[in-house]
Design a protein around this motif. Sequence first.
Motif, PDB file in Angstrom:
ATOM      1  N   ALA A  12      35.562  47.154  42.359  1.00  0.00           N
ATOM      2  CA  ALA A  12      35.697  47.252  40.907  1.00  0.00           C
ATOM      3  C   ALA A  12      35.487  48.706  40.507  1.00  0.00           C
ATOM      4  O   ALA A  12      34.612  49.382  41.057  1.00  0.00           O
ATOM      5  CB  ALA A  12      34.681  46.347  40.205  1.00  0.00           C
TER       6      ALA A  12
ATOM      7  N   THR B 219      34.093  37.804  37.111  1.00  0.00           N
ATOM      8  CA  THR B 219      34.993  38.630  36.312  1.00  0.00           C
ATOM      9  C   THR B 219      34.518  38.660  34.867  1.00  0.00           C
ATOM     10  O   THR B 219      33.782  37.769  34.423  1.00  0.00           O
ATOM     11  CB  THR B 219      36.441  38.096  36.387  1.00  0.00           C
TER      12      THR B 219
ATOM     13  N   THR C 233      47.502  40.967  42.295  1.00  0.00           N
ATOM     14  CA  THR C 233      47.218  41.437  40.946  1.00  0.00           C
ATOM     15  C   THR C 233      48.553  41.816  40.315  1.00  0.00           C
ATOM     16  O   THR C 233      49.446  42.336  40.990  1.00  0.00           O
ATOM     17  CB  THR C 233      46.238  42.629  40.946  1.00  0.00           C
TER      18      THR C 233
ATOM     19  N   GLY D  29      40.642  42.773  48.881  1.00  0.00           N
ATOM     20  CA  GLY D  29      40.630  43.047  47.450  1.00  0.00           C
ATOM     21  C   GLY D  29      41.795  43.921  47.035  1.00  0.00           C
ATOM     22  O   GLY D  29      42.033  44.969  47.631  1.00  0.00           O
TER      23      GLY D  29
ATOM     24  N   LEU E 268      43.110  45.794  43.708  1.00  0.00           N
ATOM     25  CA  LEU E 268      42.677  46.186  42.361  1.00  0.00           C
ATOM     26  C   LEU E 268      43.651  47.202  41.777  1.00  0.00           C
ATOM     27  O   LEU E 268      43.954  48.207  42.415  1.00  0.00           O
ATOM     28  CB  LEU E 268      41.276  46.797  42.438  1.00  0.00           C
TER      29      LEU E 268
END
Length: 506
Positions: A59, A152, A427, A472, A474
């Motif tokens: 993140a 989230t 995403t 992940g 992002l």
Amino acid sequence: MNCKKLFFAILMASVISTSCKKISEPIEEPITIVPEDIASFKEIASIDLGGETSAEISAYDPSTKKLFVVSNEGGAKVEVVDLSNYPSLSKSKTINFSANAGINSVAVSNGLLAIALDGADKQGNGDVVVLKTSTLEEVKKITVGAMPDMVTFSPDGNYILSANEGEPSDDYTVDPKGTVSIINIKDNYSVKTLDFAGFESQKANLVAAGFRIYGPKATFAQDIEPEYIAVSADSKKAYVTLQENNGVAEIDIVSGTITKINPLGTRDINLAENPFDVSDKDNKIALSNWPIKAFYLPDAISYFTTGGISYVALANEGDTRAWKGYDEEARVKSLKLDPTKFPTAATLQLDANLGRLTVTKAFGDTDGDGDYDELYATGGRSLSILNASTGALVANIGKDLEQHVIDAGKYDDERSDNKGVEVEGVTVAEVNGRTLAFIGMERVDMIAVYDVTTPAMPKFVQLFSTGDAPEGVLFVKPKDSPNGRSLLVVASEGDGTVKFFQPNKL
């Protein structure tokens, strides 16, 4: 009052009313299109954070230019990476959570970092810990359900949501409820944890539509395993993948209620548009049609809007319950097939055909006579796009996705018998005015980019390599990224690398 004065009074009241309405309504942020080539993403920077499991979910905080990365190497921790001199990178700090059994997820919003942690007892309640991104001091620690697998923030920053998977113990003697926690930041981080017991009465209809409820001695609420969450742009609804159950739940965030479960059904591998490579022992890589079906079993989910309609994209990784106390996995060659439904069973069960394929033995004996009338593979090997409101399937990117990997010479034939390319993450974001889906494939170490501006007609854009086993995926908008350009951050759990990809300027 004469007519002129009356007209003027009405006019002024209308103006004041309209002005007040505009002030009270949230102001939508204008979209600034940065001129970039959507088909030119390439690696700009990379950092190695250690060995296996040392880089999982990340993140990014634009206010401090810090990237927070989940690591389970040598204990539960968060690695803090400094991007202030990007593309030069440096690890600035490690945050340890030694009292917790594991760490699963991180998220950032408005200077806050939320961290999802298993409890000391993995089947017991977990925690969401909130820190300030600037100082890393703790703001709040909130108890949530068992095994918070993903955390989230809502886009407005008012809520934190946690998908609490509630997996059973290895011997299957303890099976906690799968839940979703809603944390209200404005109300001093008050928490409401929702379970799925209220859907017990709908079990028969849900299962008939392709939902999976099958854990030994489990109630409906225990059997549910929430995996990943996406939140609508207006912060009112959340969409939660129930991976092992093959469904998506819809949640009303404001009222704190689960409003519906959408069963995902199956993908028919006998149809021309849905071929699989099913064998790792056939000495070839080829997508073909077979008399089987596949449960989608999605992992990651991403919400997006295009053309005024809302959608969710599902990464159909596949997953099974393969525990010491209960294991649903089986090879096709180990099953007794119904001779009427499978008249060529002996041929189908050869290793070079369906024999090696991993399927579930929990489903398929439709008449209860001990043999299998249907065969169900465990994973959709695809990205599905659903209408967020109706749950209707709009598009499925599977054959095209795997064929592009094959054409690039990157397909791992050793995984043909189980999950194929293994679509793990997704995403969806806007780049240069186009809506792009970034699809992470764990078993081929690649990202595929598709243009889904018209969701019913996805178009392949690009394919590029990542670290080992990307977990992940992002996306950082140009306005938030350290150099004012679109940025894709990929954390790979296989080798512990975090790689940064950006497109060329136009």
